[in-house]
Motif scaffolding. Structure first.
Motif, mmCIF file in Angstrom:
data_model
loop_
_atom_site.group_PDB
_atom_site.id
_atom_site.type_symbol
_atom_site.label_atom_id
_atom_site.label_comp_id
_atom_site.label_asym_id
_atom_site.label_seq_id
_atom_site.Cartn_x
_atom_site.Cartn_y
_atom_site.Cartn_z
ATOM 1 N N ARG A 14 0.836 -1.198 0.000
ATOM 2 C CA ARG A 14 0.000 0.000 0.000
ATOM 3 C C ARG A 14 0.876 1.255 0.000
ATOM 4 N N VAL A 15 1.929 1.237 0.785
ATOM 5 C CA VAL A 15 2.869 2.361 0.810
ATOM 6 C C VAL A 15 3.519 2.530 -0.565
ATOM 7 N N ALA A 16 3.975 1.433 -1.154
ATOM 8 C CA ALA A 16 4.605 1.501 -2.482
ATOM 9 C C ALA A 16 3.648 2.066 -3.521
ATOM 10 N N TYR A 17 2.392 1.663 -3.450
ATOM 11 C CA TYR A 17 1.398 2.187 -4.393
ATOM 12 C C TYR A 17 1.157 3.677 -4.155
ATOM 13 N N ASN A 18 1.003 4.061 -2.891
ATOM 14 C CA ASN A 18 0.751 5.469 -2.572
ATOM 15 C C ASN A 18 1.930 6.367 -2.945
ATOM 16 N N LEU A 19 3.140 5.830 -2.900
ATOM 17 C CA LEU A 19 4.324 6.583 -3.312
ATOM 18 C C LEU A 19 4.566 6.500 -4.819
ATOM 19 N N ARG A 20 3.673 5.830 -5.509
ATOM 20 C CA ARG A 20 3.743 5.640 -6.969
ATOM 21 C C ARG A 20 4.985 4.861 -7.399
ATOM 22 N N LEU A 21 5.393 3.921 -6.539
ATOM 23 C CA LEU A 21 6.496 3.036 -6.890
ATOM 24 C C LEU A 21 5.984 1.812 -7.645
ATOM 25 N N ALA A 22 4.710 1.540 -7.485
ATOM 26 C CA ALA A 22 4.067 0.420 -8.171
ATOM 27 C C ALA A 22 2.789 0.933 -8.813
ATOM 28 N N ASP A 23 2.566 0.551 -10.064
ATOM 29 C CA ASP A 23 1.324 0.956 -10.721
ATOM 30 C C ASP A 23 0.172 0.095 -10.213
ATOM 31 N N VAL A 24 -1.026 0.462 -10.606
ATOM 32 C CA VAL A 24 -2.217 -0.224 -10.090
ATOM 33 C C VAL A 24 -2.218 -1.704 -10.476
ATOM 34 N N ARG A 25 -1.725 -2.030 -11.656
ATOM 35 C CA ARG A 25 -1.701 -3.426 -12.106
ATOM 36 C C ARG A 25 -0.822 -4.281 -11.202
ATOM 37 N N ARG A 26 0.356 -3.791 -10.866
ATOM 38 C CA ARG A 26 1.260 -4.540 -9.987
ATOM 39 C C ARG A 26 0.725 -4.600 -8.559
#
Length: 104
Positions: A65-77
Motif C-alpha cells: 500500500r505504501v509503495a502504491y501510494n508513493l507511486r512506486l508500483a502501478d495499479v496493475r502490480r
C-alpha cells in the motif's frame, strides 16, 4: 513460490532510493514467509508458524500500500500483489482451520 519469483524482478524496477529501502524490506518479508512456511510443514503442531506467516503477510500488505501510494508500483502490480497475498492468506487460513481450535 510463485509470488517470490514475480516479486524480485518487480522490485528491481523500483527507483534506486526505494529499491534498497522498501524493496529490500518487501523481499525480506517474502523470503521470511517462505522460511516460516517450510518450518510449518515439518512441525507436528505448526500453529505458531502459521500465525507468524499471517503477520508477515499483513506487513507485506501494508508495504505494498505504501509503495502504491508513493507511486512506486502501478495499479496493475499493486492489484497482482494484493491477489497473491490474499491467496496465500486464504491457504494459511484453511491450514489453520484444519488444525482445529487453538488450545491456548
Amino acid at each position: 513460490m510463485l509470488y517470490i519469483t514475480w516479486l524480485v524482478p518487480v522490485l528491481e524496477q523500483f527507483p534506486r532510493s526505494q529499491r534498497f529501502l522498501l524493496g529490500d524490506r518487501l523481499q525480506s518479508l517474502a523470503l521470511d514467509l517462505m522460511d516460516v512456511l517450510v518450518e510449518a510443514q515439518y512441525r507436528k503442531s505448526p500453529r505458531a508458524e502459521l500465525q507468524r506467516a499471517n503477520l508477515l503477510l499483513e506487513k507485506q500488505r501494508l508495504l505494498w500500500r505504501v509503495a502504491y501510494n508513493l507511486r512506486l508500483a502501478d495499479v496493475r502490480r499493486y492489484e497482482h500483489a494484493a491477489r497473491e497475498i490474499d491467496d496465500i492468506g486464504r491457504r494459511l487460513g484453511a491450514w489453520l482451520k484444519r488444525l482445529g481450535p487453538s488450545t491456548a
